[in-house]
Design an enzyme around this catalytic site. Structure first.
Site, short mmCIF file in Angstrom:
data_model
loop_
_atom_site.label_atom_id
_atom_site.label_comp_id
_atom_site.label_asym_id
_atom_site.label_seq_id
_atom_site.Cartn_x
_atom_site.Cartn_y
_atom_site.Cartn_z
N LYS A 92 0.86 -1.19 0.00
CA LYS A 92 0.00 0.00 0.00
C LYS A 92 0.89 1.23 0.00
O LYS A 92 2.01 1.21 0.50
CB LYS A 92 -0.86 -0.01 1.27
CG LYS A 92 -2.11 0.83 1.18
CD LYS A 92 -3.30 0.04 0.68
CE LYS A 92 -4.52 0.95 0.58
NZ LYS A 92 -5.74 0.22 0.22
N GLY A 151 -23.28 4.40 -1.67
CA GLY A 151 -22.35 5.01 -2.63
C GLY A 151 -22.15 4.08 -3.81
O GLY A 151 -23.06 3.38 -4.24
N VAL A 162 -20.65 1.23 -4.19
CA VAL A 162 -20.92 -0.18 -3.95
C VAL A 162 -22.36 -0.38 -3.46
O VAL A 162 -23.12 -1.17 -4.03
CB VAL A 162 -19.92 -0.76 -2.91
CG1 VAL A 162 -20.28 -2.21 -2.58
CG2 VAL A 162 -18.50 -0.67 -3.45
P1 NAD Z 1 -18.48 5.73 -1.65
O1 NAD Z 1 -17.74 6.86 -1.07
O2 NAD Z 1 -18.94 5.77 -3.05
O3 NAD Z 1 -19.77 5.41 -0.75
C1 NAD Z 1 -19.81 5.49 0.62
C2 NAD Z 1 -21.17 6.01 1.00
O4 NAD Z 1 -21.30 5.97 2.43
C3 NAD Z 1 -21.40 7.45 0.57
O5 NAD Z 1 -22.62 7.54 -0.14
C4 NAD Z 1 -21.47 8.22 1.89
O6 NAD Z 1 -22.33 9.33 1.86
C5 NAD Z 1 -21.98 7.16 2.82
N1 NAD Z 1 -21.75 7.42 4.24
C6 NAD Z 1 -20.72 8.04 4.85
N2 NAD Z 1 -20.90 8.09 6.16
C7 NAD Z 1 -22.08 7.48 6.42
C8 NAD Z 1 -22.81 7.22 7.60
N3 NAD Z 1 -22.38 7.60 8.80
N4 NAD Z 1 -24.00 6.57 7.49
C9 NAD Z 1 -24.47 6.19 6.29
N5 NAD Z 1 -23.80 6.41 5.14
C10 NAD Z 1 -22.62 7.06 5.20
O7 NAD Z 1 -17.55 4.46 -1.39
P2 NAD Z 1 -17.66 3.03 -2.05
O8 NAD Z 1 -16.67 2.92 -3.15
O9 NAD Z 1 -19.08 2.69 -2.30
O10 NAD Z 1 -17.12 2.11 -0.87
C11 NAD Z 1 -17.91 1.81 0.26
C12 NAD Z 1 -17.11 0.96 1.24
O11 NAD Z 1 -16.67 -0.22 0.58
C13 NAD Z 1 -15.84 1.63 1.76
O12 NAD Z 1 -15.62 1.17 3.08
C14 NAD Z 1 -14.77 1.08 0.85
O13 NAD Z 1 -13.50 1.10 1.46
C15 NAD Z 1 -15.26 -0.33 0.65
N6 NAD Z 1 -14.78 -0.98 -0.57
C16 NAD Z 1 -15.05 -0.45 -1.79
C17 NAD Z 1 -14.62 -1.09 -2.94
C18 NAD Z 1 -14.94 -0.55 -4.30
O14 NAD Z 1 -14.75 -1.27 -5.29
N7 NAD Z 1 -15.44 0.66 -4.42
C19 NAD Z 1 -13.89 -2.28 -2.84
C20 NAD Z 1 -13.63 -2.82 -1.57
C21 NAD Z 1 -14.09 -2.15 -0.46
#
Ligand code: NAD
Length: 344
Positions: free
Chosen positions: A78, A180, A182
């Site tokens: 990382k 978001g 995912v």
């Molecule tokens: P994103 O930023 O698109 O979505 C996250 C969402 O969570 C946002 O809509 C945000 O407004 C919301 N949020 C923040 N605080 C909150 C709260 N207190 N209560 C409710 N909602 C809240 O991120 P993402 O890419 O969708 O990723 C989501 C999670 O999955 C993260 O933890 C990320 O590390 C993990 N992840 C993502 C991927 C990927 O391919 N995008 C892969 C592995 C893990």
């Protein structure tokens, strides 16, 4: 530094500084046992250098585990850049970062993490080929979120088969925290399959739109985890399973894409004690890194991604079976399998 609790026999940790652009960063390589280390770059305004050091160590160890569980020919690493992602970015900063990555001659591949965009990586890629997650190029894989969401959806079904003896989402009550990249896709797949879905997100407009689109029910952010549901699917923040939230959960399954859902490994034991089945986050959310790995391999193939994703779901099933047999928490079982796969 070698005695730091998060060190865990990292193969190497590199510090970078570039006076002209102000780049200050670290690249940690936890393991190259299975292949070159791969893991995203995070830009964060750390309080101290030691905070940055701790973060990069924990993240790179996590990538070793995630890549191993996904059956990828990749180790774990990382990168972190010290700075404010909204104020301190310049194209030259990322060009300097690209030179730093390149100096490791391919033992580390970078991609996006918190605070980093495909455009930032495009600048880095002017100086190194060890970059994935690009929008353009021969093997570019683009946004990994749809594959992550597909894995989370299938993983919820694997968990439901174990918890309820039936993996059909139809009629199941499922609470999704965070819609978001995912979470929103997970909601679409679940509602399409007939589940009764509750959603919450701090972005209220997004909640209203997705509720209208899918028929999901909007719930207050503070209450989403504690709904009377079969499954809670965390797709927003880390550490949401903790001493305060766990006693109030009434679900039978926790299965979502968010990273680091348990506040501590011990919390996994407590979750098991409460009779809740927890899908280890770095297993169920491995779809995204599988997609990135397809890009690293040099020629993207949707069939290859599908094969790895199906295998990952079998691995999740094996984790649940092993947990039942050994009476160990699922996170402990997953850690043990991952460590064995990386020769530790
Ligand atoms: P994103 O930023 O698109 O979505 C996250 C969402 O969570 C946002 O809509 C945000 O407004 C919301 N949020 C923040 N605080 C909150 C709260 N207190 N209560 C409710 N909602 C809240 O991120 P993402 O890419 O969708 O990723 C989501 C999670 O999955 C993260 O933890 C990320 O590390 C993990 N992840 C993502 C991927 C990927 O391919 N995008 C892969 C592995 C893990």
């Amino acid at each position: 530094m070698f005695d730091h609790p998060a060190y865990d026999a990292h193969e190497s940790v590199h510090m970078f500084h570039d006076a002209e652009t102000g780049l200050r960063g670290m690249i940690a390589i936890h393991s190259t046992h299975l292949g070159p280390a791969a893991g995203g770059c995070r830009m964060w305004n750390y309080e101290t250098g030691i905070d940055m050091y701790r973060d990069v160590l924990r993240l790179s160890q996590g990538m070793s585990y995630k890549n191993a569980m996904a059956g990828l020919p990749l180790g774990g690493g990382k990168a972190v850049i010290w700075g404010n992602a909204r104020e301190d970015k310049t194209p030259d900063l990322f060009r300097a970062f690209g030179r730093a990555v390149d100096s490791l001659n391919g033992t580390y591949w970078t991609a996006e993490d918190v605070g980093i965009t495909p455009q930032d990586l495009a600048y880095a890629s002017e100086h190194t080929r060890y970059v994935a997650g690009l929008d353009d190029g021969e093997a570019a894989s683009g946004d990994p979120s749809p594959v992550t969401a597909e894995g989370v959806f299938r993983g919820i079904k694997v968990a439901m088969a174990h918890a309820f003896g039936n993996d059909d989402p139809k009629g199941r009550r499922i609470a999704v925290q965070g819609i978001g990249h995912v979470g929103a896709d997970v909601v679409r797949k679940l509602t399409k399959a007939g589940a009764e879905v509750m959603i919450a997100d701090v972005a209220a407009d997004r909640v209203a739109d997705l509720a209208a689109e899918t028929g999901a029910t909007a719930v207050d952010v503070a209450d989403i985890l504690f709904q009377d549901v079969d499954v809670v699917s965390p797709n927003a923040l880390g550490a949401i399973i903790n001493e305060e939230t766990l006693p109030r959960l009434t679900c039978k399954v926790i299965a979502g894409g968010a990273n680091n859902q348990l506040s501590t490994p011990e919390m996994g034991d407590a979750v098991k004690e409460r009779g809740i089945l927890y899908a280890p986050d770095y297993v169920i959310n491995g779809g995204g890194i599988i997609n990135v790995a397809a890009e690293i391999s040099g020629k993207y193939s949707a069939d290859w991604v599908e094969g790895k994703l199906s295998r990952l779901m079998q691995t999740l099933d094996e984790v649940f079976n092993e947990s039942l047999q050994s009476n160990q928490a699922t996170n402990r079982v997953a850690d043990a399998i991952a460590r064995q796969r990386i020769g530790r």
